[in-house]
Design a protein around this motif. Structure first.
Motif, PDB file in Angstrom:
ATOM      1  N   TYR A 121     -84.815  56.241  26.478  1.00 43.03           N
ATOM      2  CA  TYR A 121     -84.790  55.953  27.912  1.00 43.03           C
ATOM      3  C   TYR A 121     -84.372  57.158  28.745  1.00 43.03           C
ATOM      4  N   ASP A 145     -89.913  37.936  23.879  1.00 42.60           N
ATOM      5  CA  ASP A 145     -89.914  38.375  25.268  1.00 42.60           C
ATOM      6  C   ASP A 145     -88.512  38.681  25.768  1.00 42.60           C
ATOM      7  N   GLN A 146     -87.528  37.913  25.310  1.00 43.62           N
ATOM      8  CA  GLN A 146     -86.173  38.079  25.814  1.00 43.62           C
ATOM      9  C   GLN A 146     -85.603  39.441  25.479  1.00 43.62           C
ATOM     10  N   GLU A 147     -86.011  39.999  24.342  1.00 33.83           N
ATOM     11  CA  GLU A 147     -85.495  41.309  23.939  1.00 33.83           C
ATOM     12  C   GLU A 147     -86.179  42.455  24.678  1.00 33.83           C
ATOM     13  N   ARG A 169     -87.958  42.261  27.694  1.00 32.27           N
ATOM     14  CA  ARG A 169     -88.033  42.180  29.152  1.00 32.27           C
ATOM     15  C   ARG A 169     -87.019  43.076  29.873  1.00 32.27           C
ATOM     16  N   PRO A 170     -85.740  43.115  29.466  1.00 31.61           N
ATOM     17  CA  PRO A 170     -84.781  43.996  30.149  1.00 31.61           C
ATOM     18  C   PRO A 170     -85.187  45.473  30.087  1.00 31.61           C
ATOM     19  N   PHE A 171     -85.720  45.873  28.929  1.00 31.47           N
ATOM     20  CA  PHE A 171     -86.149  47.271  28.801  1.00 31.47           C
ATOM     21  C   PHE A 171     -87.321  47.567  29.730  1.00 31.47           C
ATOM     22  N   GLN A 228     -88.118  46.085  32.510  1.00 30.54           N
ATOM     23  CA  GLN A 228     -87.629  46.098  33.894  1.00 30.54           C
ATOM     24  C   GLN A 228     -86.959  47.433  34.216  1.00 30.54           C
ATOM     25  N   LEU A 229     -86.221  47.950  33.251  1.00 31.39           N
ATOM     26  CA  LEU A 229     -85.537  49.228  33.436  1.00 31.39           C
ATOM     27  C   LEU A 229     -86.541  50.366  33.565  1.00 31.39           C
ATOM     28  N   GLN A 280     -96.613  42.648  26.607  1.00 31.90           N
ATOM     29  CA  GLN A 280     -95.907  42.407  27.861  1.00 31.90           C
ATOM     30  C   GLN A 280     -96.087  43.548  28.846  1.00 31.90           C
TER      31      GLN A 280
END
Length: 420
Positions: A84, A112-114, A116-118, A120-121, A146
């Protein structure tokens, strides 16, 4: 914001864009990504599978003249958090950042839960940075799908079957802020990457002069052989008549500029004067060895031998390794009405050409009676097709490679490339 359409390299280099490149292994995803890097001049390439030396070697194959900055980061891990900061810093510097590949990057992440935060970042970062982010995917990891929802652009790389061969194709499926004109492009790899620029039929024009280009021997057997040869080109119905006519004129101009005498038998839709003037323009006036002819079916039907003798006499000044370019549309009505006369004509004219050292280059649409009959006397049979703005041809007998023609009018060139 809209435009008339842009190249996929421009798409990949759009500031603050996230682009997704999809395709099967070996289709050319890395190649076109490195082409975008070469165009940009500054790139950070995050590789999960290939070492730095391999990526550096590939960018030199894509663009041997590349002198930009390419930073390769080898990441043999599936932890996306580790890259990142690298992505963020490079985007802040206005670079193009490539991640090869998402499938490896998201290894071990399924839900998806794992992911999605990445995402979005990454999305929040990329949209406020001057650089552009390119994510490569083979679609092996369901989590990578995704990315399609947040990507500004989606580009796929695959193969298209053309004339029995596989041509590499790039499709721009999504370009969020721009109008997609022609979504398709073709590319080939020889000594360097070549991307075909599609021909816009609406703006069809003749180049002011054809520039001679080095071509592989397979592309021009009729130019190099020391024996007489008849080449029949069967044109697919996909080829617009204006493009088909332009190709014949290009062949004539190319031969004239190489110093060969040319007999040009026009179609019923052309005039001797217009063809002569066009070839004068395309060759810069090098038409002293040009003989433009109009077929007279009545004279041929009246007396085949007399007609052949008359034609032979008209060729007399062009016997030094001359070429005859024929639009078979001129003969089609006769071949349908009186096939016996046309068959006799073929036998006589083939013998005459052999005697005079003339090679015949014959063109006609598929399904023509003339094509069917001419094939019996041909030493070489070709097929021609037009796909998504690019003209292709291939020798079927004998079997040969697939070639593409690129009409680069703004450069005064007609380029011919072997598709590999």
């Amino acid at each position: 914001m809209h435009s008339a359409g842009r190249s996929f390299l421009d798409v990949l280099n759009t500031p603050s864009y996230i682009s997704l490149i999809e395709g099967k292994p070996g289709s050319g995803k890395t190649t076109i990504t490195l082409a975008a890097c070469a165009q940009k001049g500054s790139c950070t390439y995050i590789s999960y599978s290939e070492p730095e030396a391999s990526i550096i070697k590939k960018v030199k194959l894509v663009d041997p003249d590349f002198k930009g900055e390419l930073s390769v980061v080898s990441m043999m891990t599936g932890n996306p958090a580790k890259v990142y900061s690298i992505i963020s810093d490079a985007l802040s510097n206005g670079e193009i950042v490539a991640v090869d590949s998402l499938d490896a990057m998201f290894y071990g992440i399924k839900g998806d839960q794992e992911i999605r935060p990445f995402l979005q970042l990454i999305y929040g970062t990329a949209k406020v940075k001057p650089g552009s982010l390119v994510l490569i995917s083979e679609g092996l990891n369901p989590a990578s799908n995704q990315v399609r929802f947040v990507a500004d652009a989606i580009i796929s790389v695959d193969y298209e079957d053309i004339l029995g061969c596989k041509a590499r194709r790039v499709t721009t499926a999504k370009d969020r802020d721009f109008y997609i004109g022609n979504p398709y492009s073709y590319f080939t790899m020889g000594k360097r990457l070549v991307i075909m620029r599609p021909l816009d039929k609406q703006n069809l024009q003749y180049p002011s002069k054809v520039e001679l280009l080095p071509r592989p021997p397979e592309a021009m057997p009729e130019y190099e052989l020391n024996v007489t040869i008849n080449v029949v080109t069967e044109v697919k119905r996909t080829v617009d008549f204006s493009i088909y006519s332009l190709y014949k004129l290009w062949v004539a101009a190319d031969l004239l500029l190489r110093g060969y005498p040319v007999n040009y038998v026009i179609s019923p839709f052309e005039s001797v004067d217009s063809v002569t003037k066009t070839l004068e323009k395309m060759t810069g006036g090098s038409t002293k060895r040009l003989n433009v002819l109009k077929f007279d079916p009545h004279g041929l039907e009246k007396d085949v031998r007399s007609y052949i003798k008359m034609a032979s006499d008209s060729y007399s000044s062009l016997r030094a390794r001359a070429f005859t370019i024929v639009d078979l549309l001129s003969y089609e009505d006769l071949a349908v009405r009186n096939p016996a006369i046309y068959e006799q004509f073929l036998k006589e004219v083939t013998e005459m050409d052999s005697k005079n050292g003339i090679s015949a280059l014959l063109y006609g649409y598929e399904g023509f009676e003339t094509i069917r009959m001419e094939k019996k006397y041909a030493a070489s049979i070709r097929e021609m097709d037009f796909r998504n703005g690019t003209l292709f041809w291939r020798s079927i007998t004998p079997q040969g490679s697939l070639f593409a023609l690129e009409f680069a009018f703004h450069e005064g060139k007609v380029n011919q490339w072997e598709m590999v």
